[in-house]
Motif scaffolding. Sequence first.
Motif, PDB file in Angstrom:
ATOM      1  N   GLU A  69       0.821  -1.216   0.000  1.00 52.63           N
ATOM      2  CA  GLU A  69       0.000   0.000   0.000  1.00 52.63           C
ATOM      3  C   GLU A  69       0.851   1.261   0.000  1.00 52.63           C
ATOM      4  O   GLU A  69       0.500   2.265  -0.625  1.00 52.63           O
ATOM      5  CB  GLU A  69      -0.945   0.006   1.214  1.00 52.63           C
ATOM      6  CG  GLU A  69      -2.173  -0.865   0.983  1.00 52.63           C
ATOM      7  CD  GLU A  69      -2.855  -1.293   2.289  1.00 52.63           C
ATOM      8  OE1 GLU A  69      -2.700  -0.570   3.311  1.00 52.63           O
ATOM      9  OE2 GLU A  69      -3.519  -2.354   2.289  1.00 52.63           O
ATOM     10  N   ALA A  70       1.978   1.206   0.707  1.00 51.57           N
ATOM     11  CA  ALA A  70       2.877   2.369   0.722  1.00 51.57           C
ATOM     12  C   ALA A  70       3.430   2.637  -0.676  1.00 51.57           C
ATOM     13  O   ALA A  70       3.486   3.787  -1.140  1.00 51.57           O
ATOM     14  CB  ALA A  70       4.024   2.146   1.714  1.00 51.57           C
ATOM     15  N   LEU A  71       3.830   1.576  -1.373  1.00 53.60           N
ATOM     16  CA  LEU A  71       4.326   1.736  -2.739  1.00 53.60           C
ATOM     17  C   LEU A  71       3.236   2.276  -3.661  1.00 53.60           C
ATOM     18  O   LEU A  71       3.484   3.132  -4.510  1.00 53.60           O
ATOM     19  CB  LEU A  71       4.824   0.392  -3.297  1.00 53.60           C
ATOM     20  CG  LEU A  71       6.277  -0.010  -3.035  1.00 53.60           C
ATOM     21  CD1 LEU A  71       6.548  -1.379  -3.661  1.00 53.60           C
ATOM     22  CD2 LEU A  71       7.266   1.020  -3.598  1.00 53.60           C
ATOM     23  N   GLU A  72       2.022   1.767  -3.472  1.00 51.31           N
ATOM     24  CA  GLU A  72       0.903   2.227  -4.315  1.00 51.31           C
ATOM     25  C   GLU A  72       0.577   3.701  -4.057  1.00 51.31           C
ATOM     26  O   GLU A  72       0.326   4.458  -4.994  1.00 51.31           O
ATOM     27  CB  GLU A  72      -0.360   1.382  -4.060  1.00 51.31           C
ATOM     28  CG  GLU A  72      -0.279  -0.055  -4.558  1.00 51.31           C
ATOM     29  CD  GLU A  72      -0.507  -0.184  -6.075  1.00 51.31           C
ATOM     30  OE1 GLU A  72      -0.516   0.846  -6.782  1.00 51.31           O
ATOM     31  OE2 GLU A  72      -0.668  -1.334  -6.530  1.00 51.31           O
ATOM     32  N   LEU A  73       0.602   4.077  -2.772  1.00 49.56           N
ATOM     33  CA  LEU A  73       0.346   5.494  -2.446  1.00 49.56           C
ATOM     34  C   LEU A  73       1.404   6.372  -3.111  1.00 49.56           C
ATOM     35  O   LEU A  73       1.096   7.407  -3.718  1.00 49.56           O
ATOM     36  CB  LEU A  73       0.350   5.719  -0.930  1.00 49.56           C
ATOM     37  CG  LEU A  73       0.160   7.188  -0.501  1.00 49.56           C
ATOM     38  CD1 LEU A  73      -1.301   7.607  -0.625  1.00 49.56           C
ATOM     39  CD2 LEU A  73       0.648   7.443   0.931  1.00 49.56           C
ATOM     40  N   ALA A  74       2.653   5.958  -2.974  1.00 44.79           N
ATOM     41  CA  ALA A  74       3.751   6.720  -3.594  1.00 44.79           C
ATOM     42  C   ALA A  74       3.530   6.826  -5.098  1.00 44.79           C
ATOM     43  O   ALA A  74       3.607   7.920  -5.680  1.00 44.79           O
ATOM     44  CB  ALA A  74       5.089   6.056  -3.282  1.00 44.79           C
ATOM     45  N   ALA A  75       3.225   5.693  -5.732  1.00 44.63           N
ATOM     46  CA  ALA A  75       3.054   5.678  -7.191  1.00 44.63           C
ATOM     47  C   ALA A  75       1.884   6.580  -7.609  1.00 44.63           C
ATOM     48  O   ALA A  75       1.997   7.346  -8.575  1.00 44.63           O
ATOM     49  CB  ALA A  75       2.826   4.246  -7.678  1.00 44.63           C
ATOM     50  N   ASP A  76       0.780   6.498  -6.873  1.00 43.79           N
ATOM     51  CA  ASP A  76      -0.385   7.317  -7.221  1.00 43.79           C
ATOM     52  C   ASP A  76      -0.056   8.801  -7.132  1.00 43.79           C
ATOM     53  O   ASP A  76      -0.449   9.589  -7.989  1.00 43.79           O
ATOM     54  CB  ASP A  76      -1.556   7.010  -6.270  1.00 43.79           C
ATOM     55  CG  ASP A  76      -2.166   5.639  -6.549  1.00 43.79           C
ATOM     56  OD1 ASP A  76      -1.869   5.056  -7.618  1.00 43.79           O
ATOM     57  OD2 ASP A  76      -2.938   5.157  -5.692  1.00 43.79           O
ATOM     58  N   ARG A  77       0.674   9.165  -6.074  1.00 42.50           N
ATOM     59  CA  ARG A  77       0.969  10.589  -5.881  1.00 42.50           C
ATOM     60  C   ARG A  77       2.000  11.081  -6.900  1.00 42.50           C
ATOM     61  O   ARG A  77       1.914  12.203  -7.395  1.00 42.50           O
ATOM     62  CB  ARG A  77       1.426  10.851  -4.443  1.00 42.50           C
ATOM     63  CG  ARG A  77       0.307  10.590  -3.409  1.00 42.50           C
ATOM     64  CD  ARG A  77       0.706  11.033  -2.019  1.00 42.50           C
ATOM     65  NE  ARG A  77       1.093  12.423  -2.017  1.00 42.50           N
ATOM     66  CZ  ARG A  77       0.240  13.449  -1.882  1.00 42.50           C
ATOM     67  NH1 ARG A  77      -1.038  13.225  -1.709  1.00 42.50           N
ATOM     68  NH2 ARG A  77       0.693  14.684  -1.911  1.00 42.50           N
ATOM     69  N   ILE A  78       2.972  10.259  -7.196  1.00 49.93           N
ATOM     70  CA  ILE A  78       3.963  10.626  -8.220  1.00 49.93           C
ATOM     71  C   ILE A  78       3.259  10.780  -9.578  1.00 49.93           C
ATOM     72  O   ILE A  78       3.496  11.732 -10.322  1.00 49.93           O
ATOM     73  CB  ILE A  78       5.084   9.560  -8.303  1.00 49.93           C
ATOM     74  CG1 ILE A  78       5.872   9.520  -6.991  1.00 49.93           C
ATOM     75  CG2 ILE A  78       6.021   9.834  -9.484  1.00 49.93           C
ATOM     76  CD1 ILE A  78       6.755   8.276  -6.831  1.00 49.93           C
ATOM     77  N   ARG A  79       2.361   9.837  -9.864  1.00 43.77           N
ATOM     78  CA  ARG A  79       1.639   9.883 -11.141  1.00 43.77           C
ATOM     79  C   ARG A  79       0.812  11.166 -11.245  1.00 43.77           C
ATOM     80  O   ARG A  79       0.856  11.867 -12.270  1.00 43.77           O
ATOM     81  CB  ARG A  79       0.743   8.648 -11.268  1.00 43.77           C
ATOM     82  CG  ARG A  79       0.273   8.359 -12.674  1.00 43.77           C
ATOM     83  CD  ARG A  79      -0.483   7.036 -12.752  1.00 43.77           C
ATOM     84  NE  ARG A  79       0.373   5.883 -12.529  1.00 43.77           N
ATOM     85  CZ  ARG A  79       0.244   5.000 -11.533  1.00 43.77           C
ATOM     86  NH1 ARG A  79      -0.732   5.148 -10.635  1.00 43.77           N
ATOM     87  NH2 ARG A  79       1.070   3.986 -11.425  1.00 43.77           N
ATOM     88  N   PRO A 113       6.360  15.274  -6.262  1.00 47.04           N
ATOM     89  CA  PRO A 113       7.415  15.809  -7.131  1.00 47.04           C
ATOM     90  C   PRO A 113       8.585  14.835  -7.246  1.00 47.04           C
ATOM     91  O   PRO A 113       8.798  14.007  -6.355  1.00 47.04           O
ATOM     92  CB  PRO A 113       7.846  17.098  -6.413  1.00 47.04           C
ATOM     93  CG  PRO A 113       6.637  17.509  -5.641  1.00 47.04           C
ATOM     94  CD  PRO A 113       6.005  16.220  -5.192  1.00 47.04           C
ATOM     95  N   ASN A 114       9.330  14.949  -8.316  1.00 47.92           N
ATOM     96  CA  ASN A 114      10.387  13.977  -8.555  1.00 47.92           C
ATOM     97  C   ASN A 114      11.541  14.134  -7.566  1.00 47.92           C
ATOM     98  O   ASN A 114      11.911  15.256  -7.217  1.00 47.92           O
ATOM     99  CB  ASN A 114      10.907  14.103  -9.984  1.00 47.92           C
ATOM    100  CG  ASN A 114      11.350  12.754 -10.507  1.00 47.92           C
ATOM    101  OD1 ASN A 114      12.376  12.235 -10.077  1.00 47.92           O
ATOM    102  ND2 ASN A 114      10.565  12.165 -11.379  1.00 47.92           N
TER     103      ASN A 114
END
Lengths: 429, 429
Positions: free
Chosen positions: A86-96, A366-367
């Motif tokens: 879930e942490a990875l998914e949250l990160a990915a969603d926010r980066i996207r 942000p990147n």
Amino acid sequence: MQRLKSSDPDFADKFTKLVESRRESSRDVGRDVFDILARVKGKGDAALVEYSARFDQHNLTTDEDWSIAPAACKAAYDGLDSDLREALELAADRIRAYHEAQLPNNRDYTDDAGVRLGANWYPVDAAGLYVPGGRAAYPSSLLMNAIPAKVAGVERLAIVTPTPKGDSNPLVLAAAHIAGVDEIWRVGGAHAVAALAYGTERIKRVDVITGPGNAYVAEAKRQLYGVVGIDMVAGPSEILVIADGKNDPDWIAADLLSQAEHDPTSQSILITDDADFAEQVEDRVDVQCAMLPTRKVARESWDAHGALVVVEKLEDAIPLANRLAAEHVELAVDDPEALMKGLRHAGSIFLGRMVPEAVGDYVAGPNHVLPTGRRARFASGLSVLDFMKRTSFISMDKSGLEKIGPAAVKLAHAEGLPAHAASIELRLK
Amino acid sequence: MQRLKSSDPDFADKFTKLVESRRESSRDVGRDVFDILARVKGKGDAALVEYSARFDQHNLTTDEDWSIAPAACKAAYDGLDSDLREALELAADRIRAYHEAQLPNNRDYTDDAGVRLGANWYPVDAAGLYVPGGRAAYPSSLLMNAIPAKVAGVERLAIVTPTPKGDSNPLVLAAAHIAGVDEIWRVGGAHAVAALAYGTERIKRVDVITGPGNAYVAEAKRQLYGVVGIDMVAGPSEILVIADGKNDPDWIAADLLSQAEHDPTSQSILITDDADFAEQVEDRVDVQCAMLPTRKVARESWDAHGALVVVEKLEDAIPLANRLAAEHVELAVDDPEALMKGLRHAGSIFLGRMVPEAVGDYVAGPNHVLPTGRRARFASGLSVLDFMKRTSFISMDKSGLEKIGPAAVKLAHAEGLPAHAASIELRLK
């Protein structure tokens, strides 16, 4: 670690030395890399087999030796603890989401002369992403490189990564699954970068290569700049914290250490208007550092490159910050907005007391691939633009050409280019 | 010159050869340039004096030897024939207007988690522009490099240009006056690029270097990439004309020659669906070329690199054009819009029969510094963005950090970076 005071008579010299200090390895690998690139260009897969055996003790024989299948990434993803997933998914969603907001607009307009002008943005066809093996293989780094490429619309995203003795990192594979990576090749080093740039029998050529790597990888990218597009040359990481005396010294100490624990060449600098606070932070750095599992690296970085700078008032920090042009700048003050107004050179800015830099490393959006080594003077963080390019266009009818063509004819003749002039004159007859 | 037909059995091979043909000099100047850069870095102005005397027979002694004053540029401008001055002004106005429309927007928004995110664009502080001496010194090129820098907001724009035996080009000086160039230094070659990147006693360091030059200049920029920002590696110029049989063959012949007259390494390619038309164009190229003052260069380029490609229908030209990824693409057809839709890889597109490429070289407005040598696959023309950089920013309060911080803590621990985790955990206590 250095202690500087802006009131010291030798402050200007000392600060200049801090700005100009080189933390990057000056090891010259140019010749070696040149030879590796030439060999991969000439011999293709055979060169990769040879280098992988030599450098990674990895034999490239079967298809499974060569690449990691999407199914293996999916399996790694499924195998994660749910909270980590879930942490990875949250990160990915926010980066996207952040990078989607970055997509550039095409332009198309007709001006007063009746000339239609514009520009269209397109993604590159294929991008290659270098992912280090071993200690420096971070799933967050994969997300930060791969997601902007996919948001840009890149159809084919190929990873190269060394798998010494066959080992790979399940977290990285899970991140590749989330990001939608299309191919993972089990090759690393300068030869892997060459394979992406030139193409081999198995690995098709890409158009842009990004991602961190060791000195060989960085040099390979530099030498291949122009054959492919690359991201900015990356150096050791750095943080600059500008803080008043009202912060919790433990928080600021942790922020400085979060940078120091990356690498012995990392740099952490505090600028404050409160000399007592600087001392408290120094103490807390020592206490916290001693308890860190990463203390060896953090200590080495802090001792060699850390700095505490005391200025008379906070505003004095801004011209110093602009000279440092740091990758990360925290503004842990009452009115961070006011300080940000004067800050022209920084990779990323963290506003206020509740925004530790680490939150930007993972989940803010942000990147986290940002210019280092004073390069924020001229470079930007990774973005969708690194995976796109722009085509301009021009359209007009005869009346448009009658308006602006004669000036072009004049200039073409003045530059000694008569065929340029003729191509316009013939149409105006 | 080659004649290809898509119906020929060996067409695929021949076209691939055309796409992959190298026109760039493979002369290895890397070692020489490396030494020159090191010497300028170490010895500053003294190295410039030495190299200028050796390479340009120009002695750098007095202030006038070192630089050209703004007043001299103004005088060159005032001394121009009024129609030439007006042509330069028209070009400058149109280039300025196009690049002003290119200025990027800052972003600043707050998302659902209450996290404020954004990015601000800033110009670099100083830019350097290389301007070749002699034959390749084009006022149009100066405008195309200098105006985007000034539109971006660059405060200091310094030109370096060799003045062999003291000579300079009044048209170039007039263009410098129009563009608002701040400094002109009479040094050229790799040593001038080094001076811009490192700074010397007289010449202050810049942040970005753009502009065309010979193999030494190009290699110097490549080696200094990362010390400063640079524009894309530039290679020989090229044009691809896609035309049906309804065009005047003289117009298309002139367009092909306008590219060929630049340099023996230039490339001009026609793709048409009409074999008779291709023959007519070939004839007109021969006739027009014989009358050109630039015939020697144009003939050499056309003979060595020119190509006439006949396809069955115009749509077949598009996948070929995408593989060529040409700097300039003319679409001289009834419905250029329809063809443009499929064209993903091109530096600049000229739509319709009334838009010869030369009009884009001078007065249309879009930049004429464009990706060459198939680099339109991944690179864009020069723009204001080459003189700017972006700083991202992140802001949140405790409730924002409570929402996204725990995921970052998880990931930091998974990556083995405990101080990263601590910097967030301390704030969430």
